[in-house]
Design a protein around this motif. Structure first.
Motif, PDB file in Angstrom:
ATOM      1  N   GLU A   6       0.827  -1.204   0.000  1.00 26.58           N
ATOM      2  CA  GLU A   6       0.000   0.000   0.000  1.00 26.58           C
ATOM      3  C   GLU A   6       0.865   1.260   0.000  1.00 26.58           C
ATOM      4  N   GLU A   7       1.970   1.220   0.724  1.00 27.24           N
ATOM      5  CA  GLU A   7       2.869   2.381   0.761  1.00 27.24           C
ATOM      6  C   GLU A   7       3.460   2.648  -0.625  1.00 27.24           C
ATOM      7  N   GLU A   8       3.833   1.598  -1.336  1.00 29.99           N
ATOM      8  CA  GLU A   8       4.414   1.757  -2.667  1.00 29.99           C
ATOM      9  C   GLU A   8       3.347   2.166  -3.688  1.00 29.99           C
ATOM     10  N   ARG A   9       2.110   1.712  -3.498  1.00 36.62           N
ATOM     11  CA  ARG A   9       1.020   2.159  -4.367  1.00 36.62           C
ATOM     12  C   ARG A   9       0.835   3.661  -4.213  1.00 36.62           C
ATOM     13  N   GLN A  10       0.876   4.115  -2.970  1.00 28.35           N
ATOM     14  CA  GLN A  10       0.736   5.548  -2.716  1.00 28.35           C
ATOM     15  C   GLN A  10       1.910   6.326  -3.298  1.00 28.35           C
ATOM     16  N   ARG A  11       3.106   5.768  -3.173  1.00 27.15           N
ATOM     17  CA  ARG A  11       4.299   6.431  -3.727  1.00 27.15           C
ATOM     18  C   ARG A  11       4.192   6.526  -5.252  1.00 27.15           C
ATOM     19  N   ALA A  12       3.789   5.444  -5.900  1.00 27.47           N
ATOM     20  CA  ALA A  12       3.618   5.455  -7.360  1.00 27.47           C
ATOM     21  C   ALA A  12       2.553   6.476  -7.759  1.00 27.47           C
ATOM     22  N   THR A  13       1.479   6.537  -6.990  1.00 27.30           N
ATOM     23  CA  THR A  13       0.402   7.490  -7.254  1.00 27.30           C
ATOM     24  C   THR A  13       0.922   8.919  -7.220  1.00 27.30           C
ATOM     25  N   GLU A  14       1.794   9.202  -6.284  1.00 27.92           N
ATOM     26  CA  GLU A  14       2.329  10.557  -6.122  1.00 27.92           C
ATOM     27  C   GLU A  14       3.444  10.868  -7.114  1.00 27.92           C
ATOM     28  N   GLU A  15       4.241   9.875  -7.482  1.00 23.35           N
ATOM     29  CA  GLU A  15       5.436  10.131  -8.294  1.00 23.35           C
ATOM     30  C   GLU A  15       5.232   9.989  -9.798  1.00 23.35           C
ATOM     31  N   ILE A  16       4.370   9.098 -10.228  1.00 19.96           N
ATOM     32  CA  ILE A  16       4.198   8.873 -11.666  1.00 19.96           C
ATOM     33  C   ILE A  16       3.011   9.700 -12.146  1.00 19.96           C
ATOM     34  N   LEU A  17       3.321  10.817 -12.757  1.00 22.41           N
ATOM     35  CA  LEU A  17       2.268  11.700 -13.245  1.00 22.41           C
ATOM     36  C   LEU A  17       2.133  11.615 -14.761  1.00 22.41           C
ATOM     37  N   ASN A  18       3.235  11.738 -15.476  1.00 22.35           N
ATOM     38  CA  ASN A  18       3.209  11.797 -16.932  1.00 22.35           C
ATOM     39  C   ASN A  18       3.214  10.416 -17.564  1.00 22.35           C
ATOM     40  N   ASN A  19       2.473  10.278 -18.638  1.00 20.87           N
ATOM     41  CA  ASN A  19       2.571   9.079 -19.465  1.00 20.87           C
ATOM     42  C   ASN A  19       3.794   9.299 -20.347  1.00 20.87           C
ATOM     43  N   PRO A  20       4.770   8.380 -20.319  1.00 17.59           N
ATOM     44  CA  PRO A  20       6.016   8.609 -21.053  1.00 17.59           C
ATOM     45  C   PRO A  20       5.882   8.469 -22.559  1.00 17.59           C
ATOM     46  N   PHE A  21       4.772   7.986 -23.051  1.00 15.61           N
ATOM     47  CA  PHE A  21       4.545   7.840 -24.481  1.00 15.61           C
ATOM     48  C   PHE A  21       3.557   8.896 -24.946  1.00 15.61           C
ATOM     49  N   PRO A  22       3.763   9.439 -26.137  1.00 13.51           N
ATOM     50  CA  PRO A  22       2.769  10.382 -26.660  1.00 13.51           C
ATOM     51  C   PRO A  22       1.473   9.653 -26.991  1.00 13.51           C
ATOM     52  N   ILE A  23       0.387  10.397 -27.019  1.00 16.64           N
ATOM     53  CA  ILE A  23      -0.893   9.837 -27.455  1.00 16.64           C
ATOM     54  C   ILE A  23      -0.816   9.690 -28.971  1.00 16.64           C
ATOM     55  N   THR A  24      -0.948   8.456 -29.453  1.00 14.29           N
ATOM     56  CA  THR A  24      -0.949   8.197 -30.892  1.00 14.29           C
ATOM     57  C   THR A  24      -2.190   7.393 -31.247  1.00 14.29           C
ATOM     58  N   ILE A 135       0.800  13.858 -23.621  1.00 13.71           N
ATOM     59  CA  ILE A 135       1.071  14.757 -24.732  1.00 13.71           C
ATOM     60  C   ILE A 135       0.617  14.123 -26.040  1.00 13.71           C
ATOM     61  N   PRO A 136      -0.231  14.800 -26.792  1.00 11.17           N
ATOM     62  CA  PRO A 136      -0.618  14.283 -28.110  1.00 11.17           C
ATOM     63  C   PRO A 136       0.601  14.231 -29.037  1.00 11.17           C
ATOM     64  N   GLU A 137       0.592  13.283 -29.936  1.00 11.14           N
ATOM     65  CA  GLU A 137       1.694  13.136 -30.890  1.00 11.14           C
ATOM     66  C   GLU A 137       1.946  14.440 -31.639  1.00 11.14           C
ATOM     67  N   ALA A 138       0.886  15.158 -31.984  1.00 10.06           N
ATOM     68  CA  ALA A 138       1.014  16.407 -32.729  1.00 10.06           C
ATOM     69  C   ALA A 138       1.816  17.463 -31.956  1.00 10.06           C
ATOM     70  N   GLU A 139       1.853  17.372 -30.623  1.00  9.73           N
ATOM     71  CA  GLU A 139       2.578  18.350 -29.808  1.00  9.73           C
ATOM     72  C   GLU A 139       3.940  17.831 -29.347  1.00  9.73           C
ATOM     73  N   TRP A 140       4.253  16.599 -29.672  1.00  6.25           N
ATOM     74  CA  TRP A 140       5.491  15.938 -29.238  1.00  6.25           C
ATOM     75  C   TRP A 140       6.588  16.354 -30.205  1.00  6.25           C
ATOM     76  N   THR A 141       7.103  17.568 -30.023  1.00  3.73           N
ATOM     77  CA  THR A 141       7.933  18.133 -31.084  1.00  3.73           C
ATOM     78  C   THR A 141       9.400  18.330 -30.742  1.00  3.73           C
ATOM     79  N   THR A 142       9.725  18.610 -29.519  1.00  2.00           N
ATOM     80  CA  THR A 142      11.109  18.967 -29.251  1.00  2.00           C
ATOM     81  C   THR A 142      12.005  17.740 -29.176  1.00  2.00           C
ATOM     82  N   ASP A 143      13.185  17.850 -29.767  1.00  2.00           N
ATOM     83  CA  ASP A 143      14.141  16.743 -29.756  1.00  2.00           C
ATOM     84  C   ASP A 143      14.553  16.397 -28.330  1.00  2.00           C
TER      85      ASP A 143
END
Length: 168
Positions: A6-24, A135-143
């Motif tokens: 439960e502690e690690e679930r809470q930690r993941a909930t707090e720490e993982i915000l962004n989806n690392p893949f663009p929306i495609t 982030i939508p694929e269309a906005e995934w622009t910077t190298d």
């Protein structure tokens, strides 16, 4: 690297915000296919927690699955979903050995698309009006953004592969 506590679930909930893949479009299609196989039978076609296994005409599920359309799950971080897919929660089993790193994120993208549809918002490769974390694929622009994400993904996938080798 989050354990099944439960502690690690809470930690993941707090720490993982962004989806690392663009929306495609392909990712959403893949996410839908995987959702229908692994999630929809319990959580339902629209994510409302009323899948086949809990319906009046044949349900055998001992507890009502969560609805992803409630305020709590609309506001939930991507980490909460990711941890649940990895380790399960309550009666729900884990899917860490059934879905790859990328597939887990595709499923999360698809769940977000279901939520956006319910709210009358957009969650596509062109536009995301649901949240600021995907982030939508269309906005995934910077190298630099792409390089940082690819580096993080490589590290996570190797860690995931090492974990899978240890457990099989």
């Amino acid at each position: 690297p989050y354990e099944d506590t439960e502690e690690e679930r809470q930690r993941a909930t707090e720490e993982i915000l962004n989806n690392p893949f663009p929306i495609t479009e392909r990712g959403l299609e893949q996410g839908k296919e995987l959702y229908n196989v692994f999630c929809g039978i319990c959580h339902g076609e629209k994510g409302a927690g009323n899948g086949y296994l809990v319906r009046d005409d044949g349900g055998v599920y001992p507890a009502q699955p969560v609805s992803f359309l409630t305020e709590e799950f609309l506001a939930a971080s991507n980490g909460r979903y990711y941890h649940a897919i990895m380790h399960g929660k309550n009666v729900m089993g884990h899917y860490k050995d059934k879905l790859s790193f990328k597939e887990r994120w595709d499923v999360i993208h698809y769940i977000r698309a279901l939520q956006a549809k319910e709210l009358g918002k957009m969650y596509t490769a062109e536009e995301n009006t649901l949240d600021e974390y995907s982030i939508p694929e269309a906005e995934w622009t910077t190298d630099n953004e792409m390089e940082a994400s690819v580096s993080m993904l490589d590290e996570a996938m190797h860690s995931d592969e090492d974990h899978n080798e240890e457990t099989h």
